[in-house]
Motif scaffolding. Structure first.
Motif, mmCIF file in Angstrom:
data_model
loop_
_atom_site.group_PDB
_atom_site.id
_atom_site.type_symbol
_atom_site.label_atom_id
_atom_site.label_comp_id
_atom_site.label_asym_id
_atom_site.label_seq_id
_atom_site.Cartn_x
_atom_site.Cartn_y
_atom_site.Cartn_z
ATOM 1 N N TYR A 131 0.815 -1.222 0.000
ATOM 2 C CA TYR A 131 0.000 0.000 0.000
ATOM 3 C C TYR A 131 0.844 1.265 0.000
ATOM 4 N N GLY A 132 2.149 1.144 -0.197
ATOM 5 C CA GLY A 132 2.977 2.313 -0.457
ATOM 6 C C GLY A 132 3.762 2.845 0.723
ATOM 7 N N TYR A 133 3.878 2.080 1.805
ATOM 8 C CA TYR A 133 4.563 2.595 2.998
ATOM 9 C C TYR A 133 5.999 3.005 2.702
ATOM 10 N N LEU A 134 6.794 2.127 2.093
ATOM 11 C CA LEU A 134 8.204 2.453 1.853
ATOM 12 C C LEU A 134 8.349 3.617 0.877
ATOM 13 N N ALA A 135 7.492 3.670 -0.128
ATOM 14 C CA ALA A 135 7.561 4.767 -1.095
ATOM 15 C C ALA A 135 7.308 6.111 -0.409
ATOM 16 N N VAL A 136 6.330 6.146 0.485
ATOM 17 C CA VAL A 136 6.060 7.386 1.219
ATOM 18 C C VAL A 136 7.252 7.749 2.096
ATOM 19 N N GLU A 137 7.839 6.774 2.780
ATOM 20 C CA GLU A 137 9.005 7.037 3.611
ATOM 21 C C GLU A 137 10.169 7.584 2.776
ATOM 22 N N LEU A 138 10.364 7.043 1.593
ATOM 23 C CA LEU A 138 11.417 7.544 0.711
ATOM 24 C C LEU A 138 11.194 9.010 0.369
ATOM 25 N N LEU A 139 9.980 9.352 -0.005
ATOM 26 C CA LEU A 139 9.688 10.732 -0.376
ATOM 27 C C LEU A 139 9.885 11.676 0.802
ATOM 28 N N TYR A 194 17.042 2.230 -12.836
ATOM 29 C CA TYR A 194 16.865 3.099 -11.684
ATOM 30 C C TYR A 194 18.199 3.427 -11.017
ATOM 31 N N ASP A 195 18.178 4.551 -10.313
ATOM 32 C CA ASP A 195 19.336 4.969 -9.523
ATOM 33 C C ASP A 195 19.345 4.305 -8.146
ATOM 34 N N ALA A 196 18.177 3.916 -7.674
ATOM 35 C CA ALA A 196 18.080 3.209 -6.397
ATOM 36 C C ALA A 196 16.818 2.359 -6.398
ATOM 37 N N ILE A 197 16.906 1.232 -5.714
ATOM 38 C CA ILE A 197 15.767 0.320 -5.588
ATOM 39 C C ILE A 197 15.682 -0.117 -4.133
ATOM 40 N N VAL A 198 14.457 -0.150 -3.599
ATOM 41 C CA VAL A 198 14.229 -0.656 -2.246
ATOM 42 C C VAL A 198 13.237 -1.806 -2.325
ATOM 43 N N SER A 199 13.313 -2.719 -1.343
ATOM 44 C CA SER A 199 12.387 -3.844 -1.373
ATOM 45 C C SER A 199 12.316 -4.560 -0.032
#
Length: 357
Positions: free
Chosen positions: A218-226, A280-285
């Motif tokens: 549901y986008g938790y890590l993406a929000v944290e990145l931003l 990509y310049d960075a990837i998280v997972s």
């Protein structure tokens, strides 16, 4: 991430039991061949019956792809479509399953039959009880340690109030402290996953450029990145469970509005194990690691391979995993620099860079 066990939503045994009920004529396939199959699965013999007019709904990308490879019509039914037979493979999560029963009722033609199959160890008794509550009655068959239950309800047998209540269960809703919305059945749907939170705490503010989140949920890590990384110029979320995409969109739009930033983002309904279409310049997972109840570390290994192939030469890969999973050898083979950022609470966080062939 997406838990494949939750997204798959059913065991092979439940499908076998449902097929048995169909092929032994416990209830009739319609003369016009029109069937709606919710959470459809393929790969089993259906007694030679044509499935040319079936509509197979499946929100989990690997299963949807398998259905399409078999030549089946994978689609969401039109809102006003009604079918003389609706088949269901309900998921384990109860609110999600109840919403699926309500969806079946909405698409069931007058005089039509609805049938579902659930494994005994996945909540068959509870599922049957909920089914009876909505449809009024059920016939039951036990097979393959599963229950198949079906009904041909009268037009007035379905409780309209209960139907509306259960339909609403699948809508995105605030969870936790209200920072995020989610929906039942997604991985860690009503909380922040501890492993993801640990990874987020170790993401450096120096991440920049084009970024991807693999198994984004549901986008938790993406929000944290931003929120942590001011120099991100675009972010892509890859998720195999289509039901996660709407909450993820809502959460990213809310986060960007709060930050007062305009960062392009894209949501991809995608099976990461098949590779990524961009670099990509960075990837998280926080990758998936099990299907059903058994560990399958090869799923996480496939995410590592996909990340290594999609990173720019200078790119960095950040991932979290359960401590017991054997990812170190693959990371070392695919990256020249691998650092363990932390090991705590049963998890380990890695940073890897310098991709190798």
């Amino acid at each position: 991430m997406t838990s494949i066990a939750l997204s798959a939503g059913t065991s092979e045994a439940a499908l076998d039991a449902l097929v048995h009920a169909v092929t032994t004529n416990q209830f009739a396939l319609p003369d016009d061949g029109r069937v709606l199959f919710l959470r459809a699965r393929d790969g089993h013999w259906w007694g030679g019956h044509s499935r040319a007019r079936w509509v197979c709904q499946q929100s989990f990308k690997p299963f949807a792809d398998a259905l399409e490879r078999s030549g089946l019509n994978v689609a969401e039914p039109e809102q006003d479509a009604r079918f003389p037979l609706v088949l269901i493979l309900p998921p384990r999560q109860r609110d999600e399953a109840r919403a699926l029963y309500a969806r079946a009722a909405r698409h069931l033609a007058v005089g039509g039959t609805v049938a579902a199959a659930v494994a005994n160890n996945e909540g068959a008794r509870t599922g049957e009880g909920d089914f009876r509550q909505l449809f009024g009655s059920a016939q039951v068959l036990s097979k393959h340690h599963c229950r198949v239950f079906w009904s041909t309800p009268d037009a007035d047998a379905i409780d309209a109030g209960l139907l509306a209540q259960w339909q609403a269960l699948d809508r995105p809703r605030p969870v936790g402290d209200g920072r995020f919305v989610s929906r039942p059945g997604l991985f860690a749907w009503n909380r922040i996953d501890a492993a993801s939170a640990l990874l987020a705490a170790h993401l450096p503010g120096t991440i920049r450029g084009r970024v991807a989140d693999l198994g984004a949920g549901y986008g938790y890590l993406a929000v944290e990145l931003l929120q942590r990384c001011a120099e991100i110029t675009a972010i892509d979320l890859y998720e195999a469970e289509a039901r996660a995409l709407e909450p993820a969109r809502i959460n990213l739009e809310s986060a960007l509005a709060e930050l007062g930033r305009e960062v392009p983002f894209a949501l991809h309904w995608h099976d990461v194990s098949r590779g990524l279409p961009e670099r990509y310049d960075a990837i998280v997972s926080n990758p998936p690691f099990h299907q059903g109840r058994a560990d399958q570390p090869e799923l996480g290994l496939a995410f590592i391979e996909a990340a290594a192939r999609a990173l720019e030469p200078h790119g960095r890969f950040f991932m979290v995993a359960n401590r017991h999973l054997p990812y170190e050898a693959t990371l070392a083979a695919r990256f020249s620099r691998v650092q363990t950022l932390t090991i705590q609470d049963g998890f380990k966080v890695f940073e890897a860079s310098g991709t190798q062939a």
